[in-house]
Scaffold this active site. Structure first.
Site, PDB file in Angstrom:
ATOM      1  N   GLU A 165     123.239  64.776  29.204  1.00  0.00           N
ATOM      2  CA  GLU A 165     124.269  65.336  30.188  1.00  0.00           C
ATOM      3  C   GLU A 165     124.845  64.454  31.062  1.00  0.00           C
ATOM      4  O   GLU A 165     124.230  63.548  31.577  1.00  0.00           O
ATOM      5  CB  GLU A 165     123.513  66.526  31.058  1.00  0.00           C
ATOM      6  CG  GLU A 165     124.388  67.291  31.530  1.00  0.00           C
ATOM      7  CD  GLU A 165     124.066  68.392  32.470  1.00  0.00           C
ATOM      8  OE1 GLU A 165     124.769  69.289  33.085  1.00  0.00           O
ATOM      9  OE2 GLU A 165     122.649  68.598  32.586  1.00  0.00           O
ATOM     10  N   LYS A 190     130.430  73.118  30.261  1.00  0.00           N
ATOM     11  CA  LYS A 190     129.258  74.028  30.882  1.00  0.00           C
ATOM     12  C   LYS A 190     129.695  75.323  31.263  1.00  0.00           C
ATOM     13  O   LYS A 190     130.798  75.384  32.309  1.00  0.00           O
ATOM     14  CB  LYS A 190     128.676  72.948  31.689  1.00  0.00           C
ATOM     15  CG  LYS A 190     127.146  73.806  31.984  1.00  0.00           C
ATOM     16  CD  LYS A 190     126.386  72.534  32.802  1.00  0.00           C
ATOM     17  CE  LYS A 190     124.739  73.038  33.037  1.00  0.00           C
ATOM     18  NZ  LYS A 190     124.025  72.079  33.607  1.00  0.00           N
ATOM     19  N   CYS A 221     122.068  71.786  29.330  1.00  0.00           N
ATOM     20  CA  CYS A 221     120.889  71.900  30.249  1.00  0.00           C
ATOM     21  C   CYS A 221     120.485  73.369  30.756  1.00  0.00           C
ATOM     22  O   CYS A 221     119.789  74.006  29.714  1.00  0.00           O
ATOM     23  CB  CYS A 221     121.330  71.022  31.260  1.00  0.00           C
ATOM     24  SG  CYS A 221     119.807  70.488  32.492  1.00  0.00           S
ATOM     25  N   SER A 233      96.118  51.623  54.892  1.00  0.00           N
ATOM     26  CA  SER A 233      95.428  52.054  55.840  1.00  0.00           C
ATOM     27  C   SER A 233      94.018  52.241  55.299  1.00  0.00           C
ATOM     28  O   SER A 233      93.019  52.349  56.038  1.00  0.00           O
ATOM     29  CB  SER A 233      95.962  53.375  56.279  1.00  0.00           C
ATOM     30  OG  SER A 233      95.928  54.430  55.410  1.00  0.00           O
TER      31      SER A 233
END
Length: 676
Positions: free
Chosen positions: A45, A114, A175, A332
């Site tokens: 896309e 789309k 999509c 850490s």
């Protein structure tokens, strides 16, 4: 008799607004498709401009440059004799659409906009694009002059249509349309469309791949046919990582699978559909060989493998495209910073494997990052030493145990490690405060108030952030090497949910690979690294209680723990986070769910206290999310205010109405129990 059709789908690592690089990768994928005999090539896309352009979609330059790339593609000899399906934004009748452009031999066949937009979570498509809501309708689109000069066409079909070749019919989805209950392929299948394609920009989340695969398999299970799926790959400039997973399904079986994570830039009412006829065949008249498809077993990565792959690939894309020379991490010796360190190590493992496999593009990028044109990475530890610097920032409240754990892990992964003491800087800042006010704050253990205690913790944390950036900018200079380092953050998603970190402390960084991953998943990931990568130092890190080490030690040992400070365990926080975001629970509905979920471990009153404590912490600290470090998106319960979780940052933290409903319910439950 059936026909053999060769079609190609691909995954491309596109980069928002990198028109030159995007064009090169598109052409390379078409070249590879033709080399395998394909007559149709499907791409992801918005591949021409990149999916993550965001508000750059508003700019006319983005549309102009997309058409310039399209012209280059049309003119290239590489695109001849193959139907090319590419994605780009297009303005039609002064409305901006997210489109597929299909072309063949310098002629545009159709433009498919789309129809169903992604507009939730990480996605804001309706901010930039309008959906095409004219079902089964086609209009004429007037091509720009630069395209007319190449194609000789004034107009082309624009709308909801399919492609009808001499031998088959091809329909397109884009999509999110696949994820919709009324997906276009349903009606297209009823109208005789045989081949469905989906160009996607679908991001990675832990445990998401099986949903994607099941949707694609089901698309051809009921009515048959072929489904091609193409996806974006890599980090195209934002928090999400697109994980590829290109595939082909036939009659409900997946028959071809692309890699889910890879460093390669290219892997190559019922109405009838409007058909655009094409004088072209995808099959060969001379080829009577008709292969039978064989379903393959899809390999699903475990969440631990996904963490070792997705965030690591995302980090590499960010590093190679940022122009920096590596990463710096305040280490850490706890689970979070150790997880971040292990992800960088996993990145180095993948880079060495890619180079060993002959990936010249990765080798070129590695050499550019380390500033050595003759460098050839072979050992992940050796590469880690070149691109990764870790530092343990000790204070008078730090224990020898955490210092040793940080040192041991750094030795095993190969990072360049430093020990830095921050006490002088902390005392200097407090001295400035004392000179102005005449007061010197004390820890709670020395008789100080809660406000003094918190301020003394925060000044340590913020000094670490300042020092991290200083060493990131100058540590390579001090070693006689060029370049600077990106500072990595290491706050997990559960800490972000409650705001259990200091604003602008060393969790404030350039990027954060674990900001969307829960503590529970991070612990599993570290166990995976300990077993698979022989990082034995991780076992003592996993066994130690999480602690910020910002309050004085008791007899040389840590007296402060994260879970005690938060009033709940990290496992409980993960459950609460999913209820808050995924199940969309407020305080009362969360309480109602948890009294059943935790009924064997906690009383209704205890559940009530945990829910109230969470929402108080969440609302008081929500402002921290407005400045949170950009994090890899890995979980749908992410609290990232910048892109994903749009909520207020100023709350009435008493939640009086909601908490009163909880109290009333607890009282009623207690009364009902007493009557039995």
């Amino acid at each position: 008799m059936g026909r053999k059709v060769t079609m190609a789908t691909c995954c491309l690592n596109q980069w928002a607004l990198d028109f030159e690089g995007n064009c090169e990768r598109i052409l390379r994928s078409i070249e590879e498709a033709k080399a395998h005999g394909a007559k149709y090539r499907l791409g992801p896309e918005l591949e021409i401009c990149g999916y993550g352009c965001a508000d750059h979609f508003y700019e006319s330059d983005t549309l102009l440059h997309s058409f310039q790339v399209l012209r280059n593609l049309l003119e290239s000899p590489v695109t001849q004799d193959i139907i090319c399906d590419v994605g780009m934004p297009i303005m039609h009748h002064n409305v901006r659409y997210n489109c597929r452009v299909l072309f063949l031999n310098r002629k545009i066949l159709l433009i498919r906009p789309k129809m169903l937009m992604a507009n939730h979570g990480n996605y804001r498509e309706v901010r930039w694009f309008s959906p095409w809501n004219k079902l089964r309708q086609v209009e004429e689109y007037f091509l720009p002059r630069m395209i007319q000069e190449v194609t000789g066409q004034d107009t082309v079909p624009f709308g909801d249509c399919v492609l009808s070749t001499k031998d088959t019919c091809i329909g397109t989805e884009i999509c999110a349309e696949l994820w919709n209950p009324d997906s276009p392929h349903i009606q297209m299948g009823r109208d005789g469309v045989e081949i469905f394609t989906n160009s996607s920009a679908s991001h990675h989340e832990l445990r998401k791949a099986d949903q994607r695969v099941n949707l694609i398999k089901s698309a051809t299970t009921k009515s048959g046919g072929i489904y091609l799926y193409a996806n974006q790959r890599g980090c195209d400039g934002d928090r999400v990582y697109y994980d590829g997973c290109a595939m082909v399904a036939i009659n409900g079986d997946v028959v071809a699978q692309g890699a889910q994570f890879s460093l390669d830039d290219v892997e190559s009412d019922f109405k009838p559909c409007h058909r655009v006829k094409v004088d072209f065949s995808l099959s060969s008249c001379d080829d009577v060989y008709l292969p039978t498809h064989q379903p393959i077993e899809w390999h699903f990565h475990t969440p631990e493998e996904e963490i070792s792959l997705g965030p690591a690939c995302w980090l590499w894309d960010y590093l190679r495209r940022s122009g920096q020379a590596g990463f710096l991490l305040p280490l850490s010796g706890g689970v979070d910073s150790s997880s971040t360190a292990c992800i960088v190590h996993c990145m180095c493992v993948q880079l060495c494997r890619a180079v060993e496999g002959g990936n010249s593009r990765v080798l070129e990028d590695v050499r550019r990052v380390v500033g050595d044109e003759s460098y050839h990475p072979q050992d992940p530890k050796q590469l880690c030493a070149r691109v990764f610097t870790t530092c343990y920032m000790a204070s008078e409240n730090s224990s020898e145990d955490t210092r040793n754990r940080a040192r041991d892990l750094a030795n095993q992964i190969g990072s360049t490690h430093m020990n830095i003491n921050i006490d002088v800087a902390v005392k200097g800042i407090l001295g400035i405060f004392s000179a102005v006010t005449g007061r010197w704050p004390q820890f709670r253990a020395s008789g100080g108030s809660a406000r003094e205690n918190l301020a003394l913790q925060n000044v340590q944390a913020r000094v670490r952030m300042v020092l991290a950036y200083l060493f990131a900018q100058l540590s390579l200079w001090a070693r006689g090497r060029p370049g600077g380092l990106l500072v990595l953050g290491s706050a997990n998603v559960d800490e972000s949910l409650t705001g259990y970190f200091t604003k602008y402390d060393c969790s404030s960084a350039d990027i954060n690979p674990i900001g969307g991953i829960s503590k529970t998943d991070l612990k599993r990931f570290l166990l995976h690294c300990a077993e698979q990568l022989q990082l034995t130092a991780l076992r003592s890190i996993l066994a130690a209680p999480p602690t910020a080490e910002l309050e004085p030690l008791t007899d040389g040992r840590v007296s402060q723990t994260d879970e005690a400070d938060m009033g709940m365990t990290y496992s409980e926080l993960s459950v609460i986070g999913r209820l808050r975001k995924i199940s969309k629970c407020g305080p009362f509905s969360m309480f109602c769910k948890l009294i059943h979920t935790w009924k064997d471990a906690l009383s209704p009153s205890e559940v009530s206290q945990k829910v109230k404590r969470f929402f108080r912490m969440y609302s008081v600290n929500r402002h921290k999310m407005t400045t949170v470090t950009p994090s890899y998106h890995a979980e749908s319960y992410s609290p990232d205010d910048n892109r994903f979780d749009l909520r207020p940052f100023l709350y009435n933290a008493s939640w009086s109405w909601q908490f009163r409903c909880i109290d009333d319910q607890v009282t009623q439950m207690a009364a009902n129990t007493a009557k039995r």
